[in-house]
Design a protein around this motif. Structure first.
Motif, PDB file in Angstrom:
ATOM      1  N   ASN A   1       0.839  -1.304   0.026  1.00 29.13           N
ATOM      2  CA  ASN A   1       0.067   0.131   0.118  1.00 29.13           C
ATOM      3  C   ASN A   1       0.688   1.224   0.046  1.00 29.13           C
ATOM      4  O   ASN A   1       0.881   2.352  -0.754  1.00 29.13           O
ATOM      5  N   ILE A   2       1.920   1.176   0.796  1.00 25.55           N
ATOM      6  CA  ILE A   2       2.776   2.287   0.894  1.00 25.55           C
ATOM      7  C   ILE A   2       3.613   2.641  -0.431  1.00 25.55           C
ATOM      8  O   ILE A   2       3.650   3.908  -0.899  1.00 25.55           O
TER       9      ILE A   2
ATOM     10  N   SER B   1       9.281   2.922  -7.918  1.00 23.57           N
ATOM     11  CA  SER B   1       8.309   1.913  -7.822  1.00 23.57           C
ATOM     12  C   SER B   1       8.035   1.120  -9.116  1.00 23.57           C
ATOM     13  O   SER B   1       7.166   0.051  -9.218  1.00 23.57           O
TER      14      SER B   1
ATOM     15  N   SER C   1      -5.889   4.356   3.970  1.00 25.99           N
ATOM     16  CA  SER C   1      -4.847   4.197   2.753  1.00 25.99           C
ATOM     17  C   SER C   1      -3.493   4.928   3.207  1.00 25.99           C
ATOM     18  O   SER C   1      -3.243   6.258   3.043  1.00 25.99           O
TER      19      SER C   1
ATOM     20  N   GLY D   1       2.189   2.137  -3.068  1.00 30.78           N
ATOM     21  CA  GLY D   1       1.160   2.455  -4.147  1.00 30.78           C
ATOM     22  C   GLY D   1       0.984   1.104  -5.022  1.00 30.78           C
ATOM     23  O   GLY D   1       0.455   1.265  -6.295  1.00 30.78           O
TER      24      GLY D   1
ATOM     25  N   GLN E   1       0.102   5.521   1.968  1.00 33.17           N
ATOM     26  CA  GLN E   1       0.793   5.567   0.809  1.00 33.17           C
ATOM     27  C   GLN E   1       1.810   6.778   0.728  1.00 33.17           C
ATOM     28  O   GLN E   1       1.399   7.917   1.085  1.00 33.17           O
TER      29      GLN E   1
ATOM     30  N   GLU F   1      -9.638   5.990   1.104  1.00 33.07           N
ATOM     31  CA  GLU F   1      -9.912   4.630   0.194  1.00 33.07           C
ATOM     32  C   GLU F   1     -11.265   4.383   0.095  1.00 33.07           C
ATOM     33  O   GLU F   1     -12.048   4.927   0.840  1.00 33.07           O
TER      34      GLU F   1
ATOM     35  N   ASN G   1      -5.902  -0.223   6.539  1.00 35.35           N
ATOM     36  CA  ASN G   1      -5.998  -0.252   4.976  1.00 35.35           C
ATOM     37  C   ASN G   1      -6.896   0.997   4.332  1.00 35.35           C
ATOM     38  O   ASN G   1      -6.663   1.399   3.392  1.00 35.35           O
TER      39      ASN G   1
ATOM     40  N   THR H   1      -2.848  11.644   4.501  1.00 35.83           N
ATOM     41  CA  THR H   1      -3.069  10.128   4.716  1.00 35.83           C
ATOM     42  C   THR H   1      -2.558   9.924   5.817  1.00 35.83           C
ATOM     43  O   THR H   1      -2.988   8.924   6.603  1.00 35.83           O
TER      44      THR H   1
ATOM     45  N   ALA I   1      -1.520  -5.342  -3.204  1.00 33.65           N
ATOM     46  CA  ALA I   1      -1.915  -5.233  -1.711  1.00 33.65           C
ATOM     47  C   ALA I   1      -2.944  -5.887  -1.622  1.00 33.65           C
ATOM     48  O   ALA I   1      -3.148  -6.450  -0.337  1.00 33.65           O
TER      49      ALA I   1
ATOM     50  N   GLY J   1      -1.315  -1.297  -5.642  1.00 36.31           N
ATOM     51  CA  GLY J   1      -2.794  -1.328  -5.257  1.00 36.31           C
ATOM     52  C   GLY J   1      -3.008  -2.938  -5.673  1.00 36.31           C
ATOM     53  O   GLY J   1      -3.624  -3.812  -4.888  1.00 36.31           O
TER      54      GLY J   1
END
Lengths: 198, 182
Positions: free
Chosen positions: A99-100, B13, A142, A102, A144, B137, A139, A170, A107, A104
Motif C-alpha cells: 500500500n505504501i 516503484s 490508505s 502504491g 501511501q 480509500e 487499510n 494520509t 496489496a 494497489g
C-alpha cells in the motif's frame, strides 16, 4: 451498524428516487451493480492467483517470518491479539508495504492472505476480531507514499506539489484510524457477542 | 528538490513488482531449496476460491451503493450541506468527491477528473481534490472484499473507524492545501 447503513442506502435510494423521478435509474443501478460485482470478483482471480502463488514461495522459504520478526516492535503494539511470530503478521506487513508503495493490485491479495491467517486464530468465525478491525481500518485509511498513477496522470506537473499534502492527509487519516479502533474496540456496543448482531 | 524525490520514488516503484516476482522465487530456490514451481501452484489455487467467496458480499454492498448514487440523494445532501461547509472553509465543489470516495473508486475518479478539467490542475479545488483522492480509500469496497473473503458477517467497529479515518483524511486535505496553496 453495517445492517443499518446497508438498508439505509437502499431505502434512501428508493425514496429519493421516487421523489426525484430517478426511480428507473435506481432500478437499473441495482441490476447493473450486481453484474459489476461479479465481474470485479472474477477479474480478481488471475492477479490473486499470481500473488498468492508468490506468497506461498515466500512463506515456504521463511521470508515472511523474517519480515515479521523485523517489524515486531510496531506490530506487537498494533495487533496485541496476534502471536508475535504468527504468519499473519508477515502478510500484514507485506500488505502495508504494498500500500505504501502504491502497488494497489498486489496489496489486495496480500491483504486477503492476512485476513485468512487472522481468521485461523479467530474463535468465532463470523465475528471480526480486534486485530481484523485494526488491519481493515488502517487499510481503508490508505497509507501511501506514492501518489496513485491516475492522480499523477490527471494533475501532470502539479502532482509534485500535492505530494506533501497527500502524505500529510494520509498520515492524519491513518493516525485517526488507529486511534478510532483502539477506542471503539473497548466500547460495549462493539463488544464480541455470540448471537448478537451489530 | 521535492520534485526529484517524487520522480525518484516513482521510478523505484516501477521496478518493485518485477523484482518481487523474480526475487522471491530466487531466494527460495537458491538459498532454501524450495520447489518453487510446485509451491507456486499450490498457493495460486486459492485465488479462485477467494474470488468466488467474495461475490455475495460485493453484490450486497455494490447494489446498495448503486441505488443510493442513482437516486440523486447525493445532490440533495450537497444542497443541504453547502452553506455549513462554506462557513468552515470547506469548498462545496469538493464535497461530492468527499462523499463519493468511500463508496466508489471509479465514481470518485470520475468526479476528480471533472474537477481538474473544470478548474485546472493549478486551482486550489483541484489540489484539494487530488489530495483527498490520494489520502482516502473506498472503505465500503475494502470492507466487503476483506471480510467477505473469510466469511465474516459481523464487522463490529471496522466501518465506523474506517469512515472516521476517511473524514479525518478529507478535512486534513482541505486544511493542509489551504495552508500551503490558499
Amino acid at each position: 451498524m453495517l445492517n443499518y447503513i446497508w438498508f439505509g442506502m437502499m431505502f434512501v435510494g428508493v425514496v429519493v428516487g421516487i421523489f426525484t423521478g430517478n426511480i428507473d435509474a435506481v432500478t437499473a443501478a441495482a441490476i447493473d451493480m450486481a453484474k459489476v460485482a461479479v465481474n470485479l470478483a472474477i477479474g480478481l482471480i488471475g492477479i490473486m492467483a499470481l500473488w498468492l502463488g508468490i506468497m506461498k514461495i515466500a512463506e515456504e522459504s521463511g521470508l515472511i517470518r523474517l519480515i515479521a520478526k523485523g517489524l515486531r516492535p510496531i506490530t506487537v503494539r498494533l495487533f496485541p491479539g496476534v502471536p508475535e511470530d504468527h504468519p499473519a503478521i508477515g502478510s500484514i506487513v507485506l500488505n502495508m508495504s504494498a500500500n505504501i508503495l502504491g502497488l494497489g493490485n498486489a496489496a489486495t491479495p496480500l491483504g486477503l492472505k492476512a485476513m485468512e491467517e487472522l481468521q485461523e486464530i479467530n474463535p468465532d468465525k463470523e465475528t471480526a476480531t480486534n486485530a481484523m478491525c485494526t488491519f481493515l481500518a488502517i487499510n481503508t485509511s490508505s497509507v501511501q507514499l506514492i501518489l496513485p498513477a491516475t492522480v499523477v496522470a490527471l494533475m501532470g506537473a502539479t502532482s509534485s506539489q500535492i505530494f506533501i499534502t497527500t502524505i500529510f492527509a494520509t498520515g492524519m487519516s491513518t493516525i485517526a484510524a488507529i486511534a478510532a479502533v483502539k477506542f471503539l474496540e473497548k466500547r460495549k456496543q462493539f463488544a464480541i457477542q455470540s448471537g448478537g448482531n451489530s | 528538490m521535492i520534485e526529484s524525490f517524487v520522480q525518484g520514488v516513482n521510478q523505484v516503484s516501477r521496478y518493485i513488482i518485477p523484482l518481487l516476482l523474480v526475487g522471491i522465487p530466487f531466494y527460495g530456490l537458491v538459498f532454501k531449496k524450495v520447489k518453487v514451481y510446485e509451491t507456486f501452484v499450490v498457493g495460486a489455487k486459492d485465488g479462485f476460491t477467494i474470488a468466488v467467496r467474495i461475490i455475495p458480499y460485493l453484490v450486497a454492498i455494490l447494489v446498495a451503493i448503486g441505488m443510493f448514487r442513482a437516486s440523486g440523494a447525493l445532490d440533495l445532501l450537497l444542497n443541504f450541506l453547502s452553506p455549513v461547509l462554506t462557513f468552515i472553509g470547506f469548498p462545496p465543489e469538493n464535497l461530492p468527491l468527499a462523499l463519493m470516495r468511500p463508496l466508489s473508486g471509479s465514481g470518485s475518479l470520475g468526479l476528480l477528473t471533472d474537477l481538474i478539467n473544470q478548474h485546472g490542475p493549478d486551482s486550489l479545488i483541484a489540489k484539494i481534490g487530488a489530495t483527498m483522492f490520494g489520502s482516502t480509500e473506498t472503505t465500503f469496497y475494502v470492507l466487503a472484499v476483506y471480510f467477505g473473503s473469510v466469511g465474516i458477517r459481523k464487522t463490529r467497529h471496522a466501518l465506523v473507524a474506517g469512515l472516521f479515518a476517511d473524514a479525518v483524511g478529507v478535512f486534513s486535505a482541505v486544511y493542509i492545501c489551504r495552508f500551503f496553496f490558499g
